[in-house]
Write a protein that holds these residues in place. Structure first.
Motif, short mmCIF file in Angstrom:
data_model
loop_
_atom_site.label_atom_id
_atom_site.label_comp_id
_atom_site.label_asym_id
_atom_site.label_seq_id
_atom_site.Cartn_x
_atom_site.Cartn_y
_atom_site.Cartn_z
N LEU A 102 0.69 -1.12 0.16
CA LEU A 102 0.00 -0.08 -0.03
C LEU A 102 0.82 1.44 0.00
CD1 LEU A 102 -2.51 -1.18 2.69
CD2 LEU A 102 -2.75 -1.17 0.11
N SER A 103 2.04 1.23 0.27
CA SER A 103 2.95 2.55 0.52
C SER A 103 2.95 3.11 -0.93
CB SER A 103 4.06 2.21 0.92
OG SER A 103 5.14 3.35 0.89
N GLU A 104 2.92 4.30 -1.14
CA GLU A 104 2.95 4.96 -2.43
C GLU A 104 4.36 5.34 -2.89
OE1 GLU A 104 0.45 8.60 -2.45
OE2 GLU A 104 -1.31 7.33 -1.89
N GLN A 105 5.38 5.04 -1.72
CA GLN A 105 6.73 5.18 -1.97
C GLN A 105 7.58 3.94 -1.87
OE1 GLN A 105 7.95 8.32 -2.31
NE2 GLN A 105 5.95 9.15 -1.92
N TYR A 193 -0.95 3.39 6.42
CA TYR A 193 -0.98 3.37 5.22
C TYR A 193 -2.57 3.66 4.30
CZ TYR A 193 3.50 0.98 6.14
OH TYR A 193 4.62 0.87 6.73
N SER A 230 -6.95 1.79 -2.51
CA SER A 230 -5.63 2.09 -2.24
C SER A 230 -4.77 1.62 -3.10
CB SER A 230 -5.19 1.38 -0.78
OG SER A 230 -5.96 1.99 0.36
N ARG A 231 -5.33 0.27 -3.77
CA ARG A 231 -4.44 -0.06 -5.10
C ARG A 231 -4.74 0.73 -6.11
NH1 ARG A 231 -0.16 -3.41 -4.14
NH2 ARG A 231 -0.67 -4.48 -6.21
N TYR A 232 -5.85 1.40 -6.42
CA TYR A 232 -6.17 2.15 -7.58
C TYR A 232 -5.27 3.27 -7.62
CZ TYR A 232 -8.56 5.24 -10.38
OH TYR A 232 -8.73 6.70 -11.38
N PHE A 233 -5.14 3.84 -6.21
CA PHE A 233 -4.31 5.13 -6.08
C PHE A 233 -3.02 5.06 -6.51
CE2 PHE A 233 -7.70 7.01 -2.94
CZ PHE A 233 -8.42 7.32 -3.85
N ARG A 234 -2.58 3.60 -6.24
CA ARG A 234 -1.05 3.33 -6.53
C ARG A 234 -0.90 3.03 -8.04
NH1 ARG A 234 2.69 -0.02 -2.98
NH2 ARG A 234 2.99 -1.19 -4.88
N GLN A 235 -2.28 3.15 -8.95
CA GLN A 235 -2.29 2.72 -10.27
C GLN A 235 -1.83 1.08 -10.52
OE1 GLN A 235 -3.42 4.74 -13.08
NE2 GLN A 235 -4.34 5.32 -11.31
N GLU A 236 -1.92 0.42 -9.56
CA GLU A 236 -2.01 -1.03 -9.63
C GLU A 236 -3.44 -1.64 -10.13
OE1 GLU A 236 0.81 -2.71 -9.27
OE2 GLU A 236 1.90 -1.48 -7.99
#
Length: 699
Positions: A102-105, A193, A230-236
């Motif tokens: 979930l981390s964006e970094q 997260y 959360s996964r969508y925001f990471r573009q997964e």
């Protein structure tokens, strides 16, 4: 340490006797698993302070043996500390999985070593355990230059893993409360997260779109939606979806997702929308979008009620309508969930196992029947959810019923003393004493309808359980009697205290009809509710029509010539079309459903049940049946070819229950199916079809 952990430790410090898991679980309102984790954390702390650890004493509980000087040393330590300086291994593993997912970094292990303040060897062991956990989901952990730790696996599987790991780690997530007080370390890690404000927004939209009620499905739905976001925001992203039909489903779940996207100002692609709508439908009860789910849920619910009633001897049929309604809606969601390898965590599981053990075990025994359809194993948590439906009915049933034991008293101290003992047994334990005998009259026991013997003299009697006690029941004797009754609980008799108003119910329905009214399903249900409200008991099992009440002679077609399954469905539907029980759209829906989902309507050896959903064109309850001149192949390898096909038109979820039960009996009687298939006259067909019910009537 966390506040709760400190309180648990203090409980042990000042306890002079062992404490059980059940006591701690009840006092702190957390599961056995969480208690064990807390004690593990406490023992790590005690070991670091070179103090004795909490030990388990077999069959008694857990105990912390401290000398006075050790208590004196410990008290200021726990008063000073509110947090461990470092995460324990369980907390580190949870944090690592969330960080990777979930981390964006980018996440690099050397950074985590520094953050946790642990050695490289400790980090290596943590990572070994992380890899072992993720491998169960078919997910690999890779270390990539500049990208850090990357998860390799199906995106759908990764999302399911995240959801499952969170559920396993956190018993009952509370994301609405503004306060940070009382949050566990694991909850704090999660909110690091998955921001709490996002969870609150999701919950608010859920409240507006689906349900304002607080329930366990709501928390699961909100959490799974948060994982998806959360996964969508990471573009997964999920590039394609096999659930394209979800795009056209206009229901509460779709409205919830649409409103959430507007609230958060996001526009996920169609495949993502289809995915989340489908997944939430597997969590929500009652989300039955196809006739496949409808019939599977119907059949399984009826079979489960019968199985649990037989195993527990609890008369669930007395509350069958309300039980079936909730159960079959839950069953539809359960089938979808388990097929999709998503099963809900039930924080009440241990208490359910403890307080409703007989029902839980009966459902567990039935589980393989459900698993044959889901192709995946049913978790204990899902079995506990099913148990809740039955336990709710038990409470309602117990308001109407009471149990008694039939017994005989053997007393040689005189008839008056024997009668006094009999009256005390009746008053204190609801025992019906059929006779008071002397030891010389024991040959009469075999002629009496009794299950237990209470005796004031030592004697032996092989056929029935015996308890020897004093003629006067003293306080210390009560516990012995209670334990004796509990050991012989299987022989207790059921007494129905409610006055049966079924005939009155029928008379009211007849008055409506004779006055020119129509008894619609709405009127039927309203009348039932009025009877219930006024404590007028009706036998709803009797009110539901039997197969012979609905299947008319004109509904029976024999030796139909059909070249294929589609023709067979059209043929068997003719009588229902003719008497306007169904519309032509219902026939089309039945055929379309088989084309889309396969030969699921073949429910037993050589037996098919053609049907669609009630809203596909049903006007009134009806059923028809056709035998085939030549058996027809539907494509079901196990049960083809079909020689008998029924067509069911159901208007709701309960009025056809007895009809379904008759079909379930046929499923288990291949000999009877073969006899019916060879009939040449309608009279012969009816005789064979109803022969069991005729025997019951003659009795």
């Amino acid at each position: 340490m966390k506040d709760r952990t400190i309180q648990i430790l203090k409980r042990f410090i000042w306890s002079d006797y062992p404490v059980t898991l059940d006591e701690l679980s009840e006092d702190f309102r957390i599961s056995h698993r969480t208690i064990r984790n807390e004690i593990k954390e406490i023992n790590e702390f005690l070991a670091n302070q070179k103090l004795p650890e909490i030990k388990t004493i077999r069959k008694r509980g857990m105990f912390l043996a401290l000398q006075l000087k050790e208590r004196t040393k410990l008290e200021p330590l726990i008063d000073e500390k509110n947090e461990f300086d470092y995460l324990n291994r369980e907390e580190r593993i949870f944090d690592l999985i969330l960080a990777f997912s979930l981390s964006e970094q980018p996440i690099f292990l050397y950074q985590k070593e520094s953050e946790y303040q642990i050695s490289k060897s400790t980090m290596d062991e943590d990572m070994r355990r992380v890899r072992t956990i993720l491998l169960r989901y078919g997910i690999e952990v890779l270390s990539m230059p500049k990208q850090g730790i990357v998860l390799k696996g199906s995106e759908r599987t990764i999302r399911t893993m995240i959801y499952d790991v969170i559920n396993q780690a956190i018993d009952n997530l509370q994301f609405i409360d503004e306060s940070e007080m009382g949050l566990t370390t694991l909850e704090k890690q999660l909110f690091r997260y998955m921001p709490k404000n996002i969870l609150k927004k999701i919950d608010q939209v859920y409240h507006q779109s689906i349900s304002p009620r607080e329930d366990i499905y709501r928390n699961h739905s909100v959490m799974f939606t948060a994982v998806w976001l959360s996964r969508y925001f990471r573009q997964e992203l999920i590039v394609t979806s096999s659930w394209e039909i979800a795009d056209s489903v206009q229901n509460k779940i779709r409205s919830f997702i649409d409103q959430l996207c507007r609230t958060l100002a996001v526009r996920p692609p169609t495949a993502e929308i289809n995915y989340i709508v489908f997944m939430l439908e597997t969590i929500q009860t009652g989300s039955m979008s196809t006739s496949v789910e409808w019939v599977q849920a119907q059949l399984l619910s009826i079979q489960l009620i019968q199985s649990v009633e037989q195993a527990t001897k609890i008369p669930f049929s007395k509350k069958e309508e309300s039980l079936h309604e909730g159960l079959y809606r839950h069953m539809a969601g359960l089938i979808n969930r388990v097929k999709s390898e998503i099963q809900l965590l039930n924080p009440l599981k241990e208490n359910i196992k403890r307080y409703y053990a007989s029902i839980y075990l009966a459902i567990k025994k039935f589980a393989p029947t459900i698993e044959a359809i889901t192709k995946n194993e049913l978790s204990d948590d899902e079995i506990a959810f099913l148990t809740i439906h039955f336990s709710t009915s038990v409470s309602a049933i117990n308001q109407e019923l009471k149990y008694t034991y039939k017994a005989v008293v053997i007393c040689n101290h005189g008839i008056a003393t024997g009668k006094l003992l009999a009256e005390n047994l009746k008053e204190l334990f609801n025992i019906e004493v059929v006779a008071v005998l002397s030891s010389g009259e024991m040959e009469l026991i075999s002629k009496l309808d009794v299950d237990l013997i209470f005796s004031t003299v030592n004697l032996t009697y092989q056929e029935l359980p015996i308890l020897v006690l004093d003629p006067i029941i003293k306080e210390e004797s009560r516990q012995n009697i209670q334990e004796f009754l509990e050991r012989n609980k299987q022989v207790q008799r059921l007494i129905n205290n409610g006055k049966d108003s079924t005939d009155l119910f029928y008379e009211v329905l007849d008055l409506i009809k004779t006055s020119g009214g129509i008894v619609s399903s709405e009127i039927y249900q309203s009348l039932e509710e009025a009877f219930d409200k006024n404590n007028l008991k009706i036998n709803k099992k009797e009110l539901q029509p039997m197969l012979r009440d609905v299947l008319k002679q004109s509904d029976i077609l024999l030796l139909e010539k059909c070249p294929d399954w589609e023709c067979a469905i059209q043929s068997v539907a003719r009588p229902l079309l003719k008497d306007k029980s169904i519309e032509e759209s219902y026939v089309k829906a039945m055929i379309a459903s088989v084309k889309e989902f396969g030969p699921y309507i073949v429910i037993g050896k050589h037996l098919a049940l053609a049907h669609a959903r009630p809203d596909d064109g049903v006007n009134k309850l009806g059923i028809s049946v056709a035998t085939m001149a030549e058996p027809v192949v539907f494509g079901n390898e196990e049960n083809d070819p079909v020689s008998i096909i029924f067509c069911l038109a159901a208007v709701d979820s309960f009025s056809h229950l007895n009809i379904m039960k008759s079909l379930i009996e046929l499923i288990n009687d291949e000999t009877k199916i073969n006899r019916l298939a060879q009939c040449t006259t309608v009279t012969e067909f009816e005789t064979i079809l109803y022969e069991e019910s005729m025997k019951e009537t003659q009795k």
